[in-house]
Each structure stands twice: as structure tokens, then as C-alpha cells.
Design a protein around this motif. Structure first.
Motif, PDB file in Angstrom:
ATOM      1  N   HIS A   2       0.776  -1.048   0.074  1.00  0.00           N
ATOM      2  CA  HIS A   2      -0.007  -0.050  -0.026  1.00  0.00           C
ATOM      3  C   HIS A   2       0.810   1.112  -0.033  1.00  0.00           C
ATOM      4  CE1 HIS A   2      -3.761   2.183   0.698  1.00  0.00           C
ATOM      5  NE2 HIS A   2      -3.452   2.676   1.692  1.00  0.00           N
ATOM      6  N   SER A   3       1.020   2.085  -1.310  1.00  0.00           N
ATOM      7  CA  SER A   3       1.808   3.006  -1.115  1.00  0.00           C
ATOM      8  C   SER A   3       1.551   4.109  -2.145  1.00  0.00           C
ATOM      9  CB  SER A   3       3.363   2.545  -1.535  1.00  0.00           C
ATOM     10  OG  SER A   3       4.111   3.427  -1.868  1.00  0.00           O
ATOM     11  N   SER A 133       0.032  -4.665   6.918  1.00  0.00           N
ATOM     12  CA  SER A 133      -0.489  -4.576   5.712  1.00  0.00           C
ATOM     13  C   SER A 133      -1.959  -3.904   5.750  1.00  0.00           C
ATOM     14  CB  SER A 133      -0.456  -6.156   5.269  1.00  0.00           C
ATOM     15  OG  SER A 133      -1.316  -6.841   5.969  1.00  0.00           O
ATOM     16  N   ARG A 134      -2.394  -3.948   4.522  1.00  0.00           N
ATOM     17  CA  ARG A 134      -3.927  -3.397   4.309  1.00  0.00           C
ATOM     18  C   ARG A 134      -4.825  -4.502   5.081  1.00  0.00           C
ATOM     19  NH1 ARG A 134      -5.718   0.530   1.228  1.00  0.00           N
ATOM     20  NH2 ARG A 134      -7.888   0.516   0.615  1.00  0.00           N
ATOM     21  N   LYS A 142      -0.110   5.163   9.733  1.00  0.00           N
ATOM     22  CA  LYS A 142       0.760   5.399   8.487  1.00  0.00           C
ATOM     23  C   LYS A 142       2.129   4.983   8.466  1.00  0.00           C
ATOM     24  CE  LYS A 142       0.916   9.917   7.365  1.00  0.00           C
ATOM     25  NZ  LYS A 142       1.165  11.430   7.290  1.00  0.00           N
ATOM     26  N   GLU A 157       8.192   8.142   1.508  1.00  0.00           N
ATOM     27  CA  GLU A 157       6.865   7.745   0.562  1.00  0.00           C
ATOM     28  C   GLU A 157       6.057   7.121   1.841  1.00  0.00           C
ATOM     29  OE1 GLU A 157       7.230   4.962  -3.075  1.00  0.00           O
ATOM     30  OE2 GLU A 157       7.397   3.792  -0.952  1.00  0.00           O
ATOM     31  N   GLU A 159       2.617   5.190   3.209  1.00  0.00           N
ATOM     32  CA  GLU A 159       1.363   4.358   3.280  1.00  0.00           C
ATOM     33  C   GLU A 159       0.489   4.599   4.158  1.00  0.00           C
ATOM     34  OE1 GLU A 159       3.160   0.308   2.176  1.00  0.00           O
ATOM     35  OE2 GLU A 159       4.979   1.242   2.938  1.00  0.00           O
ATOM     36  N   LEU A 161      -2.213   2.935   5.622  1.00  0.00           N
ATOM     37  CA  LEU A 161      -2.734   1.723   5.942  1.00  0.00           C
ATOM     38  C   LEU A 161      -4.245   1.850   6.369  1.00  0.00           C
ATOM     39  CD1 LEU A 161       0.335  -0.341   7.394  1.00  0.00           C
ATOM     40  CD2 LEU A 161      -0.492  -0.203   5.014  1.00  0.00           C
ATOM     41  N   GLU A 166      -7.279   4.877  -0.491  1.00  0.00           N
ATOM     42  CA  GLU A 166      -6.127   4.784  -1.266  1.00  0.00           C
ATOM     43  C   GLU A 166      -5.802   3.679  -1.801  1.00  0.00           C
ATOM     44  OE1 GLU A 166      -1.437   5.300   0.370  1.00  0.00           O
ATOM     45  OE2 GLU A 166      -3.010   7.067   0.647  1.00  0.00           O
ATOM     46  N   GLU A 168      -3.775   0.477  -4.061  1.00  0.00           N
ATOM     47  CA  GLU A 168      -2.618  -0.615  -3.667  1.00  0.00           C
ATOM     48  C   GLU A 168      -1.725  -0.345  -4.838  1.00  0.00           C
ATOM     49  OE1 GLU A 168      -1.514  -3.363  -0.754  1.00  0.00           O
ATOM     50  OE2 GLU A 168      -3.405  -2.589  -0.879  1.00  0.00           O
ATOM     51  N   SER A 171       5.980   0.061  -3.951  1.00  0.00           N
ATOM     52  CA  SER A 171       6.739   0.924  -3.284  1.00  0.00           C
ATOM     53  C   SER A 171       8.072   1.097  -4.224  1.00  0.00           C
ATOM     54  CB  SER A 171       7.200   0.459  -1.810  1.00  0.00           C
ATOM     55  OG  SER A 171       8.363   1.033  -1.414  1.00  0.00           O
TER      56      SER A 171
END
Length: 692
Positions: A2-3, A133-134, A142, A157, A159, A161, A166, A168, A171
Motif C-alpha cells: 500500500h503506497s 499490511s492493508r 501511516k 513515501e 502508506e 494503511l 487509497e 494499492e 513501493s
């Protein structure tokens, strides 16, 4: 993963309002705090510490190690990630979305008040950085990754989460870190550890883990990071018992030697198996059949018999004179004592030390029956008496392990007696020395013989056990070599790393359960890593065409690196050597390291060709620099090494350089999978049919 997009450095006025500048400020403050921690350690005065000179030296050494561990490596990021928790995880909540914020780095850094500025990547709270992870955000709102150029923070950067809206995406910073050029020794992967790797790294110290990993899956890095983690989580335990990393050769150990110091661990020993068993000077070589027999686990029983061959039962009583009286231990009692010791299967040397005490005890019983009242001093005196010593020497003579193996490999009758029912007559003839030396110093010892001496040494006296051993490239060990390593961790645990497809010795491991049995770790858990992070997909797919012939039970590896034009295969019927040299020159125009891999027999040819072309080259194990980036690598030493660009000369010659086709194809598989960014294969002879 997720980024969202990466935020790069821009010259923004008003630094305090710039998120990137705030992160740079935190980096500067963290470096200042680390310097203060180091200065505090340097200022410690132990001159007035009570205790002996030895105590002061121990404290001094500990302080010096602490100072060294606090070194700030300017070109190594102090932190590489940040976690913003949704909720507080302690009573002292810091900034964040209602929770706490932690910077994750290679070591712990705290400010003058003791508050953490950087959290060690091995701390429990850091686990979320690798595993969140998501699907399972682990209370992370974050996750932020940082990008560096040299030692300068240049990008970040995020993510989010906890944000379901947002998208997927992959990265970019993670990919950039993985794909950095390979100049110099092996780097740590602490910023890019993947969830499946982290599970292995943080596995319990009490259990042995075996990792079957395809090329580029990071198994070596996982093993090294596991050592660093265990030293963090169980430092007191492992500091007493010790840790050891075992590699296949000195070139490999030179390549990996900077990983643990970069993580702050300075006291982990490194060795090859041959260095562990260096009881004798190796000056000879075995034929492949002889080496295979000597590496067979059956030799352990042959040696056990040989060590105990000198034990004899007495035919006369032992008579001990004490003052004016004589005390007699009859033959049948002596026989019972010796047979009982022999049946217990304790170490030969320990039994030899126990035997005089057992005989002495029998004498003391007779003294008590005769009306005397002997004490422990009398028992010790009787055990040291001339009569008892003579009896022990006759019935349980001392054994010199090297001399014993010398006799075993020189004396056909002694070998036949020790190997009866274990080795055939043909096998015995194969391992007997044709020209045995007269002494241990002049004997034609081989690498396999040294392992036999180590086995005999352990049969006489127990080998001390370490707390944890990492064994890399384990697939190339013989059963007897596994036993030698296993002796170093009988009361500790091990991390076993290898790839069955890369076994290139005549005795290469057929299966991990069999190898773990020889190691003495039958209950070990076997993990398989099949996702590659180093070798490009195009290259690993090409090399995997060999798997049905070299390791039919293994699944082909995949790679997250999907770049195109990473593989070039060129048939060069004329001027192959010149074409190889030119390919090296072309590769050197790119950033990063270049490895020229060739069959061992063709290395002198390329030494001359590269010198004539004016291309400076290094040997494996020598650190590459910005000025010297080309390494000439014999195929036999390529295992475990990696280069940005690889030029592979004449695959057919690599295969032909091994004693059989399967071993040759495995050697070729190793050579094909050393490239990180690009592989060029040049050949004059036809390629192996397995490559299509």
C-alpha cells in the motif's frame, strides 16, 4: 503493498513548513544524540572501579566495544522508516494521530532525557514496520519509508494503511533500495526485509530453522539478520555461549563480513568448515569416489570402533600397596568396571579419566571392609598410584585422534577390522592412502581426512557447543561435515541456509530432512523462499529451465524485478575471448559491479586477455571500488556472490569442468543466477540442451 507517490527533495523556502525538512531535522538531531551517546561512553572513567586488574580489563573491553557499536556510519541511513500508530501503546503518548510515532533504524538512539529518537529494527514495536499490511494494519495509521542518496535524506513515501480509499501500489523506494548497484561488500537488507523473511529472522532462539531459498531470495541476508536479532533479544545467553557464521569459502566470508558490523554487532565469529576442523595440515586431494566415501555418515561408526579398538580386558588383578598392606582388586571386578564404562557410550577420554577413580573406589571398599576409614584424599592418592595408572594404560590406553586416523588410512588390516560389515572391500581400498606418511606432519591429509580427525577428536573429548550457528550454502556439505557443524551447536540452535539446486559437490545434499538428521537437528522447521528480490525475472526464468534436470522437486523461483532486456545470449563462433572482453568493457560503462564468470580452466586465458586489453580486474573476495569494478570469477567460487552485471563465458566449459553432467549443470545454474541487473551469455560451443 500500500503506497502512494514518493515525495522528493525540493528547495522549499520556510524549512519548518517542509515535511521533508522536518525529517531531515530529526535525522540531524538523531545523529547529534548518537554522538552524545558515544561521547558518554568515551568519558566513562573506570580507574577507581573496585576489583582486580582483570576486572578492569574486562570493563575496558566492554566499553571499547560499546564505543565501536555507537559509530555513526555517515553513508548508512540512521533510520529508514517511521510508524505512526493509531493509538498509544504506552502511558507516554507522543505525537501522531492519537497514538505514538517511532522512527525505525539500525540501532537505538535516545536523547539526553532517555526518550527514544530511533528505535532498533529488532525491537518488538518495529515488527509492525515489516509485517503491517492493508489486511492487517497492526494499529498502524501511516508507514513512512525514507530514500537516501549517500547519507542525505532525499525523499519519503507514505502508506496510509488505515485509509480504505487509497489505491494499492508498489513501493518505489523499496524497489530503488533493492535495485541499488552492488559496489563493495554485501549490504544489509534491514530496510527491505519482507514479511516472510521477518518471520524467519524473529523465530525463537530455541529452535533450528532451515531455509531452502532459490537464488536472489535473500536467504544469506536473512541468516545474518537472524543472528543480529537473536543477539538483541537474547544477548546475555548468547554472549556466554557464542555465535558463529559458517560460509563455503574465504571469498564468501569476505563478501558478507560488513553486514553484521553495520547492524552494530561486532563479536560474531566467521569461519569455513575447513577452518573449524583444522587439526591437521591439508596438503592432498581425494578422488571424487574417495571423498564421497570419507564424507559418508558410515565413517562415524568406523571411527567409533577404531577409537575403542585399544580397549582390552585385564587378565591379572590390580594390587595396590598402601603402607604395609596390599589391596587386591580381582580380575572379574576390573572386567565389570571396564565393560560397564564401555557400555555407557560416554566420551573415550571421559571414561579414561573415570576408570582410575572407579578402580580406586573398589580399593577403598576393601579398605573399609578391612577396618580402615579412608577419605577422599586416600581415594585420589590410590587413583594416582603407579599400579592403578599401569592398569588403566594397559586396558584403556590414551588415543591421539590424528594418529588414530593416520593408522586407519594407512593400515589395511586395522581399517578392515574397524570397517567390517560397514564398508565393502572395494570402498576400503578406495580410501586407503597409496603413499601414507610416516607421521602426522608428513601424512598426505585431504580436506575429508581433516573432518575424520575432527570426528575422532569428538569421540575422545566433547566439542564445546555454541549458542547459535548460521550455516550457509549448506547443500554442499557431506554427512560427516554436517556432523562436524552439529557438534558446534549440540546445546544451541542453528539457522541452515541453502538451495538444493546449487549443490555442486559429489556428496551434495539430496534432501533437507536427511541433512538435518546428520546435523543432529531432526526437529528443525524447513521454510522455502521462492520470491526473488535480486535476480531479474527474465534471468531466473532462463536459469530455471535447468531445474527439472538438477532438482526436479523444487518449484521455480519468481522475481519482483520484471525489467526487460536483462538477458543477452550470443553465439560467437569466432573470437569468443575477444567478445567476452568487449562485453566486460560494455558492462563497465554502466553503474555498479561487473563479474566475469568462466570455467576454472579458462581463468588464466582471461587473466592474460584482460591485462592485454588494459582492464583492471579483482579476484573474488576483494572489495570492489569506484575505480575497480570488474571481478574475474572462477565458476567454482561464484556461489553466494552477486554482481550488477555478469558476463558468462562458454557455459559448455562450465559444465565440462565438473566430474559429471548433473554437477556441471548445477554449477552452471549458480553462474547464471549471480546477476542483479543484467546477464550476458557468450558461447562458441552449443548450449546445454536443457536451456532450449
Amino acid at each position: 503493498m500500500h503506497s502512494p507517490a514518493t515525495h522528493a527533495a525540493t528547495p522549499t523556502p520556510g524549512a519548518s513548513d517542509d515535511p521533508l525538512q522536518r525529517e531531515r531535522d530529526h535525522l540531524a538531531a538523531s545523529r547529534a544524540a548518537l554522538r552524545a551517546m558515544r561521547q558518554d561512553a568515551e568519558s566513562l572513567d573506570i580507574s577507581d572501579v573496585a576489583g582486580s586488574w582483570v576486572t578492569q580489563q574486562v570493563l575496558h573491553n566492554q566499553i571499547q566495544r560499546r564505543i565501536a557499536a555507537l559509530a555513526d556510519l555517515l553513508h548508512t541511513p540512521l533510520f529508514f522508516g517511521r510508524l505512526d500508530f493509531l493509538h498509544a501503546i504506552s502511558t507516554d503518548a507522543s505525537e501522531g494521530a492519537g497514538g505514538e510515532r517511532f522512527y525505525i533504524g539500525r540501532r537505538h538512539v535516545h536523547d539526553a532525557d532517555g526518550d527514544p529518537m530511533v528505535i532498533d529494527w529488532r525491537a518488538p514495536v518495529s515488527q509492525s514496520f515489516y509485517r503491517a499490511s492493508r489486511k492487517d494494519p497492526m494499529d498502524i495509521g501511516k508507514r513512512r519509508r525514507f530514500g537516501y542518496t549517500g547519507g542525505e535524506l532525499t525523499a519519503y513515501e507514505d502508506e496510509n494503511l488505515s485509509d480504505p480509499a487509497e489505491l494499492e501500489t508498489a513501493s518505489a523506494l523499496l524497489a530503488a533500495e533493492i535495485e541499488k548497484p552492488r559496489v563493495g561488500p554485501m549490504r544489509d537488507i534491514v530496510a527491505t526485509i519482507q514479511p516472510e523473511q521477518d518471520e524467519i529472522v524473529r523465530a525463537d532462539v530455541g529452535g533450528t530453522v532451515c531455509v531452502q531459498g532459490a537464488p536472489g531470495t535473500g536467504k544469506t541476508a536473512v541468516g545474518l539478520h537472524r543472528v543480529a536479532y537473536l543477539l538483541y533479544a537474547h544477548r546475555d545467553r548468547l554472549a556466554k555461549s557464542g555465535t558463529l557464521v559458517i560460509g563455503p569459502n574465504s571469498s564468501f566470508l569476505s563478501y558478507i563480513e560488513q553486514v553484521l558490523p553495520a547492524l552494530g554487532e561486532l563479536d560474531v565469529a566467521q569461519a569455513t568448515v575447513q577452518e573449524l576442523v583444522a587439526h591437521v595440515e591439508v596438503r592432498g586431494t581425494d578422488s571424487a569416489p574417495a571423498a564421497r566415501i570419507k564424507g559418508d555418515a558410515r565413517l562415524a561408526e568406523v571411527l567409533r570402533r577404531a577409537v575403542r579398538a585399544g580397549i582390552t580386558l585385564p587378565t591379572e588383578p590390580c594390587v595396590v600397596v598402601r603402607g604395609s598392606r596390599r589391596w587386591r582388586v580381582p580380575v572379574y571386578e576390573l572386567v565389570e568396571i571396564i565393560e560397564e564404562l564401555a557400555s555407557r557410550e560416554i566420551r573415550y577420554g571421559a571414561a579414561m579419566e573415570a576408570l582410575p577413580q572407579r578402580i580406586s573406589h573398589a580399593v577403598l571398599l576393601k579398605m573399609e571392609q578391612g577396618g580402615e576409614a579412608p577419605d577422599d584424599r586416600v581415594q585420589d592418592a590410590v587413583a594416582r598410584s603407579r599400579e592403578v595408572k599401569a592398569m588403566v594404560k594397559a586396558c584403556w590406553p590414551p588415543v591421539d585422534p590424528a594418529k588414530l586416523v593416520l593408522r586407519l588410512l594407512s593400515d589395511a588390516e586395522f581399517l578392515a577390522a574397524s570397517a567390517e560389515g560397514i564398508l565393502t572391500a572395494e570402498e576400503q581400498a578406495e580410501i586407503l592412502w597409496a603413499k601414507p606418511g610416516r607421521s602426522v606432519k608428513t601424512a598426505p591429509w585431504t580436506a575429508a581426512d581433516a573432518v575424520l580427525v575432527d570426528e575422532a577428536t569428538d569421540l575422545v573429548q566433547r566439542t564445546p557447543s555454541l549458542g547459535h550457528v548460521v550455516l550457509d550454502e549448506a547443500q554442499d556439505l557431506s554427512p560427516m561435515q554436517y556432523r562436524a557443524v552439529g557438534r558446534r551447536c549440540t546445546t544451541g540452535s542453528a539457522t541452515v541456509l541453502g538451495d538444493l539446486a546449487q549443490g555442486t559437490t559429489p556428496w551434495a545434499t539430496a534432501s533437507w530432512p536427511e541433512a538435518l538428521r546428520h546435523l543432529g537437528k531432526q526437529g528443525a522447521h524447513v521454510e522455502e523462499l521462492t520470491t526473488g528480490f535480486r535476480v531479474p525475472e527474465e534471468v531466473i526464468a532462463y536459469a530455471s529451465r535447468l531445474l527439472p534436470a538438477i532438482a526436479p522437486g523444487l518449484a521455480p523461483a519468481t522475481s519482483i524485478r520484471t525489467g526487460q532486456d536483462t538477458l543477452t545470449i550470443r553465439h560467437t563462433p569466432d573470437g569468443l575471448v575477444e567478445s567476452v572482453v568487449e562485453a566486460c568493457r560494455t558492462a563497465l560503462q554502466q553503474e555498479g559491479s561487473t563479474g566475469l564468470i568462466a570455467a576454472d580452466a579458462r581463468i588464466p586465458l582471461f587473466e592474460a586477455a584482460l591485462a592485454e586489453a588494459g582492464l583492471a580486474f579483482l579476484t573474488p573476495g576483494t572489495e570492489t571500488t569506484a575505480e575497480a569494478r570488474l571481478t574475474l570469477v572462477p565458476a567454482s567460487l561464484a556461489k553466494g556472490l552477486e554482481y550488477d552485471y555478469v558476463v558468462l563465458d562458454e557455459p559448455a566449459a562450465v559444465v565440462a569442468g565438473e566430474p559429471d553432467e548433473r554437477t556441471g549443470l548445477r554449477r552452471l545454474y549458480v553462474a547464471l543466477t549471480r546477476a542483479v541487473s543484467g546477464l550476458t551469455v557468450l558461447h562458441e560451443q552449443p548450449l546445454p540442451v536443457q536451456l532450449g
